[in-house]
Design a protein around this motif. Structure first.
Motif, PDB file in Angstrom:
ATOM      1  N   VAL A 133     -17.407  14.229   4.373  1.00  0.00           N
ATOM      2  CA  VAL A 133     -17.041  12.638   3.378  1.00  0.00           C
ATOM      3  C   VAL A 133     -15.027  13.056   3.731  1.00  0.00           C
ATOM      4  N   THR A 168     -22.531   4.931  -1.992  1.00  0.00           N
ATOM      5  CA  THR A 168     -22.922   6.624  -1.323  1.00  0.00           C
ATOM      6  C   THR A 168     -24.133   6.504  -1.939  1.00  0.00           C
ATOM      7  N   THR A 181     -13.543  11.365  -3.102  1.00  0.00           N
ATOM      8  CA  THR A 181     -13.934  11.781  -1.275  1.00  0.00           C
ATOM      9  C   THR A 181     -13.783  13.732  -1.281  1.00  0.00           C
TER      10      THR A 181
END
Length: 240
Positions: free
Chosen positions: A172, A114, A158
Motif C-alpha cells: 500500500v 479498499t 496508507t
C-alpha cells in the motif's frame, strides 16, 4: 492474462492517464467514473477500456460496483484510489457541505473502495493499493482545508494499511503529485498560474503521464519491497 487493475476517477485527467498506462503495460483495466457520461463514453471508445459508473463516496455503491467489475473483468489485484474533488473556501467561510463532500469523495472513498477488495488480495497473497494524495496533503494550502485534511488522511491510512497487510503480499503506497495540468487548474487566472509555475524549480506544471508512470512502477510485481511509502512528484516544489 494480465493482472486486473481498477482505477477510480479513471476516465479523465490523471486517472485517464493512469488507466491508459496500466492498459499499455498489460493490465486488464477497469475505469470507474462518477458523472461525466460523455467523457467516459469517449474514453471507452478510444481505449476499449471498460468503464463503470458509481459514486465512490457511497459505500454500498462501491461494493456493488466492485462486484460488477469482478464479474466482468476479474478479481481486483491492483486498486488505484484516484477519484477526488475540491470545494475551495477559506475555513471561516466553508460550509459543512463543502467540508463533508470533499471528505466523502477524497478520503471516505479510500475505505469504501479498499475494504471490499482487501480480503481477496490477502487470500491471493498479492495486491497493490495505490492512493493518489497531493502536495497539499503534505504542506497545506490556503482555502483548501477540506482537501488538505482528506489528502493528509490518505497518507496516514496508507501507512496503517501497509503495516497490516505487508505479510500477505499486499503493498500500500501513496503518490503525492504537485500541480498537474488538469481540469482542476483550468479556471486559474494567468497571473495565478504564473505564480504557481514560478514556485516549481523545474519550471513547469506536471503532466498526467508523469503520475501515471509512477503508478505503473508501484503496481508492478517487482515493486513488492516498497510499501507504506509516499512518492512525492512535484518538480521540486516541496521536498519532504
Amino acid at each position: 492474462m494480465g493482472r486486473v487493475a481498477l482505477v477510480t476517477g479513471g476516465t479523465r485527467g490523471i486517472g485517464g492517464a493512469i488507466s491508459k498506462a496500466l492498459n499499455k503495460a498489460g493490465y486488464n483495466v477497469a475505469a470507474n467514473y462518477g458523472g461525466n457520461d460523455d467523457a467516459a463514453n469517449t474514453f471507452k471508445k478510444e481505449t476499449k477500456i471498460p468503464v463503470f459508473k458509481w459514486n465512490v463516496g457511497d459505500h454500498v455503491a462501491c461494493e456493488q460496483g466492485i462486484i460488477s467489475v469482478e464479474n466482468e473483468v476479474g478479481p481486483v489485484e491492483v486498486l488505484v484510489n484516484n477519484a477526488g474533488i475540491s470545494r475551495d473556501a477559506m475555513f471561516q467561510k466553508m460550509s459543512h457541505e463543502q467540508w463533508s463532500e470533499v471528505i466523502r469523495t477524497d478520503l471516505d472513498s479510500v475505505f469504501n473502495m479498499t475494504r471490499p477488495v482487501i480480503n481477496g488480495m490477502r487470500e491471493r497473497n498479492f495486491g497493490r493499493v495505490i492512493n493518489i494524495s497531493s502536495i497539499n496533503g503534505q504542506k497545506g494550502q490556503l482555502g483548501l482545508s477540506n482537501y488538505c485534511a482528506a489528502k493528509a488522511g490518505m497518507i496516514g491510512l496508507t501507512r496503517a494499511l501497509a503495516l497490516e497487510n505487508a505479510r500477505k503480499g499486499v503493498t500500500v503506497n501513496a503518490i503525492a503529485p504537485g500541480y498537474v495540468a488538469t481540469d482542476l487548474l483550468a479556471g486559474v487566472s494567468e497571473e495565478v498560474m504564473k505564480s504557481i509555475v514560478g514556485q516549481i524549480p523545474v519550471g513547469r506544471l506536471g503532466q498526467p503521464d508523469d503520475v501515471a508512470r509512477c503508478v505503473t512502477f508501484l503496481a508492478a510485481d517487482e515493486a513488492g519491497w516498497i510499501t507504506g511509502s509516499t512518492l512525492t512528484i512535484n518538480g521540486g516544489a516541496f521536498m519532504d
